[in-house]
Design an enzyme around this catalytic site. Structure first.
Site, short mmCIF file in Angstrom:
data_model
loop_
_atom_site.label_atom_id
_atom_site.label_comp_id
_atom_site.label_asym_id
_atom_site.label_seq_id
_atom_site.Cartn_x
_atom_site.Cartn_y
_atom_site.Cartn_z
N CYS A 2 -7.42 5.30 -1.35
CA CYS A 2 -8.05 6.24 -0.30
C CYS A 2 -9.47 5.97 -0.36
CB CYS A 2 -7.54 7.34 -0.44
SG CYS A 2 -5.70 7.79 -0.72
N ARG A 27 -10.85 -1.10 0.26
CA ARG A 27 -10.22 -0.48 -0.70
C ARG A 27 -8.53 -0.57 -0.50
NH1 ARG A 27 -13.55 3.35 -3.38
NH2 ARG A 27 -11.70 4.86 -3.66
N TRP A 73 -3.91 5.32 1.42
CA TRP A 73 -3.00 4.58 0.89
C TRP A 73 -1.95 5.32 0.28
CZ3 TRP A 73 -1.65 2.86 -4.02
CH2 TRP A 73 -1.03 1.46 -4.19
N ASN A 97 -8.79 12.20 -2.29
CA ASN A 97 -8.64 10.50 -3.01
C ASN A 97 -7.90 10.95 -4.38
OD1 ASN A 97 -8.42 7.96 -3.92
ND2 ASN A 97 -10.59 7.95 -4.23
N GLY A 98 -6.69 10.58 -4.89
CA GLY A 98 -6.36 10.82 -6.24
C GLY A 98 -4.94 11.08 -5.83
N GLU A 463 -3.85 -16.32 -13.22
CA GLU A 463 -4.66 -16.05 -12.22
C GLU A 463 -4.70 -16.82 -10.86
OE1 GLU A 463 -6.44 -13.65 -11.62
OE2 GLU A 463 -7.90 -14.13 -10.03
N LYS A 467 -3.36 -15.06 -7.32
CA LYS A 467 -4.03 -15.45 -6.09
C LYS A 467 -3.39 -15.61 -4.95
CE LYS A 467 -7.57 -13.53 -6.64
NZ LYS A 467 -7.55 -12.88 -7.72
N GLU A 470 -0.88 -12.81 -3.95
CA GLU A 470 -1.42 -11.46 -3.28
C GLU A 470 -2.15 -11.98 -2.06
OE1 GLU A 470 -4.61 -9.65 -5.57
OE2 GLU A 470 -5.47 -11.45 -5.99
N HIS A 486 13.01 -23.72 -20.13
CA HIS A 486 14.05 -22.90 -20.98
C HIS A 486 14.44 -21.92 -19.98
CE1 HIS A 486 12.87 -24.08 -25.02
NE2 HIS A 486 11.69 -24.16 -24.64
N LYS A 583 -8.32 -1.92 -3.24
CA LYS A 583 -9.10 -2.58 -4.23
C LYS A 583 -9.22 -1.92 -5.42
CE LYS A 583 -12.65 -5.32 -4.94
NZ LYS A 583 -12.25 -6.75 -5.68
#
Ligand code: F6R
Length: 588
Positions: A2, A27, A73, A97-98, A463, A467, A470, A486, A583
């Protein structure tokens, strides 16, 4: 996560709040809303989706000089108008926010007192509590103090009370919040980019500080409501960092900044091939724990390879959300390193606090100056990536990798290795100047992709795979090269893209064998290496410059980032704000 923006001053508030919210879009959010005072009345407008949809419902030119805005969010309750902020109960209007961890119990108690709730959020208990206790306390500051003593969890709050429409109130615990001042007014914001169009003068609130903000002044109070002096700081970064400057996306702009970011990070710690005195002389640790989330965790995996190889110290890399709950085997000979771009990731912060509480030495590797992780660690080393706006990290990853390589040199006490960093900027530039579209064209119509490599190359695979997932929404997996057969090799089919990474000649024959195994099953191989191969087992190859192994990961990540960018573009994805992502993950 948020985002909060508030304004009170001589100028019209809505354009300022909406502009600020747009700078917090990075964010991640799924709905937005504003509360503003007009003709001494409070009005609230909220909408699901982008800020542009909210803008259509508001007359920005309204004569309103006080407003708070929010991008949400979703965590508790789906994205909907009723769950969007601001939330209002009685005389109090709040953006948050939180996460309020004890909200269910608080809600039950408040319901018993006859209070009804309109949303399924945790947030709505806050204005409900404020309104309830205000009737007893009859003083806004005392009421805020009382309410935050009841809340468990993390919060940054912007508050308007109907009885004092000439001031905004704010408080935070855990989630970041700044107060800023320009010549005509005052701002409240979750992060600096929100205010940089107007001012670079700000204060960062500390946990449990309450602030009362008027149109040209602010007063900070401590937990006992004692007035506190807090001087404005000047944000030294540039406004440029938060602007696209002609690039189509922040992700591309930030990747293109990597040459500078590398140099800035290197030159901050090294001069004339020697360390400056801004990295502490660490004692000899017998073991190191690296704790982080997501891409920062993968930087930790690179760090493990480099520190173990060059300094000979065993390193255990752990995901922060697990580390904070498990039994950890550390003692006075352990260094706990927390890596975080934002410095606010809730799980990484809690893992750091756990180690601090247990009296273990902690070192933060952070990008955002004065963030919570930076402030709470025993030692802090900053990377010099500058503000990163795109949700998917790129330049901060490269800067963190640079710093991990420097740290490996420092812990190994092998300063002679610093010369290997010289001239790497030119090689970064050369990699940035290439086109990766051809490789992206091979991948963008596929449903699955695989990345395989050994040791440090496996960390790079993790990584590269993240990338692609996402930013381009392609299901992709990373494997240690020898491990794919395997079980998971059953997913390899005709045309399945397999990106093989090998930057270490001593293991190249083994990785190549594994790539041949998947090629024999129809995989489409893109091979990333720094050594010529005569055997043409691949479909395409990317040669990166041959440099010392200690700095190789800094180069090898660049093609991975740019391929994902190109694939995401070909697939028409929302590159800078991928769906469902935030973010800075300030919730657990
Ligand atoms: C991926 C990404 C995330 C972050 C993770 C940790 O591109 O950006 O995986 O790396 O959320 O964030 P910080 O580094 O801010 O702690």
């Amino acid at each position: 996560m948020c985002g909060i923006v508030g304004y009170i001053g001589k100028n019209k508030a809505l354009p300022r709040v909406l502009t600020g919210l747009k700078f917090l879009e990075y964010r991640g959010y799924d709905s937005a809303g504003v509360a503003y005072i007009i003709d001494n009345e409070i009005k609230i407008t909220k909408e699901v989706g982008r800020i542009s949809s909210l803008e259509k419902l508001i007359d920005e030119d309204s004569n309103s000089y006080v407003a708070i805005g929010h991008t949400r969010w979703a965590t508790h309750g789906e994205p909907s108008v009723s769950n969007s902020h601001p939330h209002r109960v009685g005389k109090f209007t709040v953006v948050h926010n939180g996460i309020i961890e004890n909200y269910l119990k608080l809600k039950e108690d408040l319901k018993k007192k006859g209070i009804t709730f309109l949303s399924s959020t945790d947030t709505e208990v806050i204005p409900a509590l404020l309104d309830y206790y205000y009737k007893e306390e009859k003083n806004i500051l005392k009421t805020i103090k009382k309410v935050i003593s009841i809340l468990d969890g993390s919060f940054a709050l912007g508050i308007i009370c109907d009885d004092d429409k000439n001031n905004l109130y704010a408080v935070r615990r855990g989630s970041p919040l700044i107060v800023a001042k320009d010549k005509d007014g005052m701002f409240l914001a979750s992060d600096v980019p929100a205010i940089l169009s107007y001012t670079n003068k700000y204060i960062l609130l500390d946990n449990d500080e309450i602030v009362k903000i008027g149109e040209d002044c602010y007063q900070v109070y401590d937990q006992n409501l004692k007035e506190k002096e807090k001087e404005l700081k000047t944000f030294e970064g540039s406004y440029d960092a938060a602007m696209l400057n002609g690039y189509p996306h922040y992700m591309l702009k930030e990747i293109c900044e990597e040459e500078k970011v590398f140099l800035d990070t290197l030159n901050y710690y090294v001069q004339d091939n020697a360390f400056k005195d801004n990295i502490p002389e660490f004692k000899h640790y017998k073991n190191i724990h690296i704790v982080a989330c997501g891409s920062a965790y993968y930087v930790g995996c690179i760090g493990k390879s480099l520190i173990e190889e060059y300094a000979g110290i065993p390193v255990y890399v752990e995901v922060a959300s697990e580390y904070r709950y498990k039994r950890n085997f550390y003692d006075e000979n352990t260094l706990v390193i927390v890596i975080s771009q934002s410095g606010e990731t809730a799980d990484s912060l809690e893992a750091l606090r756990k180690a601090n509480k247990d009296g273990i030495d902690t070192l933060a590797i952070v990008n955002v100056v004065l963030s919570s992780i930076a402030r709470e660690a025993k030692y802090t080393l900053y990377v010099k990536a500058g503000p990163e706006i795109a949700v998917a990290t790129t330049k901060a990853f490269l800067a963190q990798t640079t710093l991990m390589a420097l740290l490996a040199v420092k812990l190994a006490k092998k300063e002679e290795l610093l010369k290997e960093f010289q001239g790497l900027d030119k090689k970064i530039k050369e990699l940035l100047n290439r086109s990766y579209l051809d490789y992206a064209l091979d991948i963008y119509q596929k449903d699955n992709a695989f990345f395989i490599g050994r040791l440090v190359d496996y960390a790079l695979c993790l990584e590269g795979s993240l990338k692609l997932k996402e930013t381009a929404y392609i299901n992709s997996m990373a494997f240690q090269a020898g491990e794919l057969k395997h079980g998971t090799i059953s997913l390899i089919d005709k045309g399945t893209p397999v990106i093989g990474i090998c930057t270490n000649s001593s293991i190249a024959p083994k990785t190549i064998s594994n790539l041949k195994e998947v090629a024999a099953r129809g995989a489409y191989i893109i091979y990333i290496t720094n050594e010529k191969v005569n055997d043409e087992f691949y479909n395409k190859v990317i040669y990166i410059p041959k440099v010392h192994n200690i700095v190789t990961p800094i180069l090898a990540v660049i093609p991975l980032q740019l391929i994902s960018y190109e694939v995401a573009k070909l697939r028409g994805c929302d590159i800078d704000k991928p769906r469902n992502l935030a973010k800075s993950v300030t919730v657990e």
